[in-house]
Design a protein around this motif. Structure first.
Motif, PDB file in Angstrom:
ATOM      1  N   VAL A  86       8.189   4.511  12.256  1.00  0.00           N
ATOM      2  CA  VAL A  86       6.896   5.064  12.641  1.00  0.00           C
ATOM      3  C   VAL A  86       5.831   4.118  12.104  1.00  0.00           C
ATOM      4  O   VAL A  86       5.894   3.707  10.938  1.00  0.00           O
ATOM      5  N   ALA A  87       4.866   3.778  12.926  1.00  0.00           N
ATOM      6  CA  ALA A  87       3.772   2.909  12.469  1.00  0.00           C
ATOM      7  C   ALA A  87       3.030   3.588  11.324  1.00  0.00           C
ATOM      8  O   ALA A  87       2.790   4.806  11.360  1.00  0.00           O
ATOM      9  N   ALA A  88       2.675   2.824  10.329  1.00  0.00           N
ATOM     10  CA  ALA A  88       1.970   3.367   9.156  1.00  0.00           C
ATOM     11  C   ALA A  88       0.707   4.117   9.565  1.00  0.00           C
ATOM     12  O   ALA A  88       0.341   5.114   8.931  1.00  0.00           O
ATOM     13  N   THR A  94       0.845  -1.190   0.000  1.00  0.00           N
ATOM     14  CA  THR A  94       0.000   0.000   0.000  1.00  0.00           C
ATOM     15  C   THR A  94       0.883   1.244   0.000  1.00  0.00           C
ATOM     16  O   THR A  94       2.043   1.180   0.437  1.00  0.00           O
ATOM     17  N   PRO A  95       0.354   2.377  -0.461  1.00  0.00           N
ATOM     18  CA  PRO A  95       1.150   3.607  -0.414  1.00  0.00           C
ATOM     19  C   PRO A  95       1.615   3.963   0.995  1.00  0.00           C
ATOM     20  O   PRO A  95       2.785   4.311   1.196  1.00  0.00           O
ATOM     21  N   VAL A  96       0.745   3.862   1.989  1.00  0.00           N
ATOM     22  CA  VAL A  96       1.148   4.215   3.355  1.00  0.00           C
ATOM     23  C   VAL A  96       2.169   3.215   3.903  1.00  0.00           C
ATOM     24  O   VAL A  96       3.092   3.589   4.628  1.00  0.00           O
ATOM     25  N   GLY A  97       2.029   1.962   3.530  1.00  0.00           N
ATOM     26  CA  GLY A  97       3.015   0.956   3.926  1.00  0.00           C
ATOM     27  C   GLY A  97       4.374   1.240   3.318  1.00  0.00           C
ATOM     28  O   GLY A  97       5.410   1.107   3.982  1.00  0.00           O
ATOM     29  N   ALA A  98       4.378   1.643   2.050  1.00  0.00           N
ATOM     30  CA  ALA A  98       5.639   1.996   1.385  1.00  0.00           C
ATOM     31  C   ALA A  98       6.265   3.217   2.043  1.00  0.00           C
ATOM     32  O   ALA A  98       7.491   3.275   2.235  1.00  0.00           O
ATOM     33  N   ALA A  99       5.446   4.200   2.402  1.00  0.00           N
ATOM     34  CA  ALA A  99       5.968   5.406   3.042  1.00  0.00           C
ATOM     35  C   ALA A  99       6.646   5.058   4.367  1.00  0.00           C
ATOM     36  O   ALA A  99       7.758   5.524   4.644  1.00  0.00           O
ATOM     37  N   ALA A 100       5.995   4.231   5.183  1.00  0.00           N
ATOM     38  CA  ALA A 100       6.580   3.837   6.474  1.00  0.00           C
ATOM     39  C   ALA A 100       7.869   3.034   6.259  1.00  0.00           C
ATOM     40  O   ALA A 100       8.861   3.245   6.971  1.00  0.00           O
ATOM     41  N   ARG A 101       7.864   2.133   5.297  1.00  0.00           N
ATOM     42  CA  ARG A 101       9.060   1.320   5.008  1.00  0.00           C
ATOM     43  C   ARG A 101      10.209   2.205   4.549  1.00  0.00           C
ATOM     44  O   ARG A 101      11.343   2.082   5.019  1.00  0.00           O
ATOM     45  N   GLU A 102       9.933   3.108   3.602  1.00  0.00           N
ATOM     46  CA  GLU A 102      10.985   3.980   3.071  1.00  0.00           C
ATOM     47  C   GLU A 102      11.542   4.903   4.154  1.00  0.00           C
ATOM     48  O   GLU A 102      12.741   5.163   4.203  1.00  0.00           O
ATOM     49  N   LEU A 103      10.687   5.405   5.045  1.00  0.00           N
ATOM     50  CA  LEU A 103      11.126   6.246   6.145  1.00  0.00           C
ATOM     51  C   LEU A 103      12.114   5.481   7.033  1.00  0.00           C
ATOM     52  O   LEU A 103      13.152   6.011   7.433  1.00  0.00           O
TER      53      LEU A 103
END
Length: 171
Positions: free
Chosen positions: A89-91, A72-81
Motif C-alpha cells: 500500500v502506498a504510504a 519516516t514513521p509512515v514509510g516504516a509502516a508501509a514497508r513493514e506492512l
C-alpha cells in the motif's frame, strides 16, 4: 484533533517502571520520539489483517516494527506492512490513527535501547474490497498473515495493548 487517552497500563516487556498511554491522535505527542510503526488494516468486509511472528513468546499481531535510520514513521509502516503481510500500500494511503505513548518513570537499565519518552505509531488503511490472501515476504520474521473478523482479533491477540485502538477504529 487533540489526543484522547483510551487506556493507561504497564506492559511486561518493559522492565523498568513506566506508563503506557494508548492514544487516539492525529499527530505524535510533542516531546516523544517515534521508534516503531504499525498498521491496522481493514478490508471491505470489516476484517483486520494480522500476522504471526515466528519467535518464542510472540504470536499473532498487527504488522509493524522499528523505523530504519532516516525512515519516516509512515514509510516504516508501509514497508513493514509489505514485508510482514505481503500487502503493498502506498504510504500516502496510510493515516496516523493513534499509538502507544511510553514514558519511563525510572532510569532505564544500561541495555535499554530506547529513549525515555517514545511513541509507537499506529496507522490505518481501509481497503474498499475484501482483502485478498496475503503472505509474508521470504525472510520476514512472520510466517503467516490472515484477514480475521473483529472477535477473532481479540481471541488471537489477548492482552495486546493496541486493542483499545482497534476497538476505537471499529467504532
Amino acid at each position: 484533533m487533540a489526543s484522547t487517552v483510551l487506556a493507561s497500563l504497564t506492559v511486561p516487556w518493559i522492565s523498568t517502571a513506566h506508563r503506557m498511554d494508548v492514544l487516539r491522535c492525529a499527530d505524535p505527542p510533542e516531546g516523544y520520539i517515534v521508534t516503531t510503526a504499525f498498521v491496522l488494516a481493514l478490508d471491505g468486509l470489516g476484517r483486520t489483517l494480522l500476522t504471526r511472528v515466528d519467535r518464542p513468546g510472540r504470536g499473532w499481531e498487527v504488522p509493524g516494527g522499528h523505523l530504519d535510520p532516516g525512515e519516516t514513521p509512515v514509510g516504516a509502516a508501509a514497508r513493514e506492512l509489505a514485508e510482514e503481510a505481503g500487502l503493498r500500500v502506498a504510504a500516502e494511503r496510510l493515516t496516523l490513527f493513534g499509538g502507544q505513548r511510553i514514558t519511563l518513570l525510572d532510569m532505564p537499565p544500561a541495555d535499554y535501547r530506547y529513549p525515555r519518552r517514545t511513541f509507537q505509531a499506529f496507522f490505518t488503511v481501509r481497503l474498499p474490497d475484501p482483502g485478498v490472501p496475503t503472505r509474508p515476504d521470504p525472510g520476514s520474521e512472520c510466517d503467516a498473515a490472515e484477514w480475521v473478523e473483529p472477535a477473532e482479533v481479540a481471541a488471537r491477540c489477548p492482552g495486546a495493548a493496541w486493542q483499545a485502538l482497534h476497538a476505537a477504529l471499529l467504532g
